[in-house]
Design an enzyme around this catalytic site. Structure first.
Site, PDB file in Angstrom:
ATOM      1  N   GLY A  75      60.520  -2.843 -16.391  1.00 53.02           N
ATOM      2  CA  GLY A  75      59.227  -3.430 -16.076  1.00 53.02           C
ATOM      3  C   GLY A  75      58.181  -2.344 -15.869  1.00 53.02           C
ATOM      4  O   GLY A  75      58.470  -1.149 -15.950  1.00 53.02           O
ATOM      5  N   GLU A  96      46.115   2.891 -19.779  1.00 49.92           N
ATOM      6  CA  GLU A  96      46.093   2.417 -21.161  1.00 49.92           C
ATOM      7  C   GLU A  96      47.453   2.574 -21.845  1.00 49.92           C
ATOM      8  O   GLU A  96      47.847   1.727 -22.652  1.00 49.92           O
ATOM      9  CB  GLU A  96      45.020   3.152 -21.975  1.00 49.92           C
ATOM     10  CG  GLU A  96      44.843   2.569 -23.369  1.00 49.92           C
ATOM     11  CD  GLU A  96      43.597   3.041 -24.077  1.00 49.92           C
ATOM     12  OE1 GLU A  96      43.485   2.793 -25.279  1.00 49.92           O
ATOM     13  OE2 GLU A  96      42.736   3.657 -23.418  1.00 49.92           O
TER      14      GLU A  96
END
Length: 300
Positions: A75, A96
């Site tokens: 995750g 990003e």
């Protein structure tokens, strides 16, 4: 593990709160803003747009795939940061790579910190937070510092306080922008280090800089060897250019510069008799060779 599950559930609850149009949070003073701003919220990736102020321009595909694999298994460990633009609309402030990697593996949501800020604050946050990352190349960091000067009007002293770096360190990064663009590209692509770049800054003439850059690449010079070569040149003991080189016509000089800028390398031209000659395009790896090949094919 139970603690992590609780945090995920909390994020989903806050996400539902944000989707209530009757209680849209537009500022830090609005009802329930304190429950959202600064907390981890699970957001739909489709509701997040890229940040036009993002200083990063290069993303290594291999490391991006490695991060995507890690996210698939574990995750997103560190949430991204976004700012709220409108109802169900957010703009990326930082993170990003995590955002791109999550999209790469088809994730529909991503954990995020939500901030409410104006454009200038968002730009400063994006630049300062990205400067502190470990995986920005030296030129990206230098450009980020320059943008803080140009667009936020920060002094080097103020930047030192914001990013926790010595003023001399900031100055050393900014000086890299004085290098020829080809050398800057070489640094961004990892062909030379920041140490090599700092050594070549001491050569004012950019043509001489490129000559030294070519020698550093072709001879795989260390930073110390590069510093010694630069010192010899600045002391006038040796010439940066090759000895006994024939005089190049103006049309060749102009063309070589354009070739070099197009291919991102110092192009070597050997002159023969009667105006004949040869053009050599260097490459430094298989990836670099394929990049040059694509440039040639696209020019057809």
């Amino acid at each position: 593990m139970a603690k992590a599950t609780k945090k995920q559930a909390l994020g989903r609850g806050l996400s539902a709160l944000l989707k209530d149009p009757d209680n849209d949070i537009k500022s830090a003073e609005d009802k329930n803003a304190d429950k959202v701003v600064g907390n981890i919220v699970e957001l739909d990736i489709s509701d997040i747009e890229m940040n036009p102020f993002q200083p990063r321009t290069n993303f290594n595909e291999e490391t991006l795939r490695e991060l995507a694999s890690s996210i698939r298994e574990l995750g997103v460990i560190q949430p991204i940061t976004v700012r709220k633009m409108a109802f169900n609309k957010y703009q990326l402030v930082s993170g990003e790579r995590r955002f791109r990697a999550s999209k790469l593996i088809g994730n529909k949501t991503i954990p995020a910190y939500i901030r409410i800020a104006n454009d200038q604050e968002s730009l400063e946050m994006a630049l300062v937070e990205n400067i502190q990352r470990q995986d920005l190349d030296p030129i990206e960091i230098a450009l980020s510092y320059q943008r803080l000067i140009d667009e936020i009007q920060l002094t080097q002293e103020q930047m030192s306080e914001r990013v926790g770096k010595k003023r001399s360190t900031i100055a050393n990064y900014l000086r890299l922008l004085k290098l020829d663009p080809i050398i800057q590209t070489g640094m961004r692509d990892g062909f030379i280090s920041m140490g090599h770049g700092r050594a070549m800054i001491n050569i004012e003439n950019q043509i001489d800089q490129l000559e030294v850059y070519e020698k550093v690449i072709s001879n795989k010079l260390s930073v110390r060897a590069t510093e010694a070569l630069v010192k010899q040149i600045t002391d006038g003991k040796v010439s940066a250019s090759k000895p006994d080189a024939p005089q190049m016509p103006k049309y060749v000089k102009k063309g070589v510069k354009e070739f070099s800028e197009y291919f991102g390398h110092k192009i070597d031209v050997k002159l023969g008799r009667n105006g004949t000659g040869k053009i050599a395009i260097p490459f430094h790896s298989e990836e670099d060779f394929n990049r040059i090949l694509k440039l040639i094919k696209s020019a057809k």
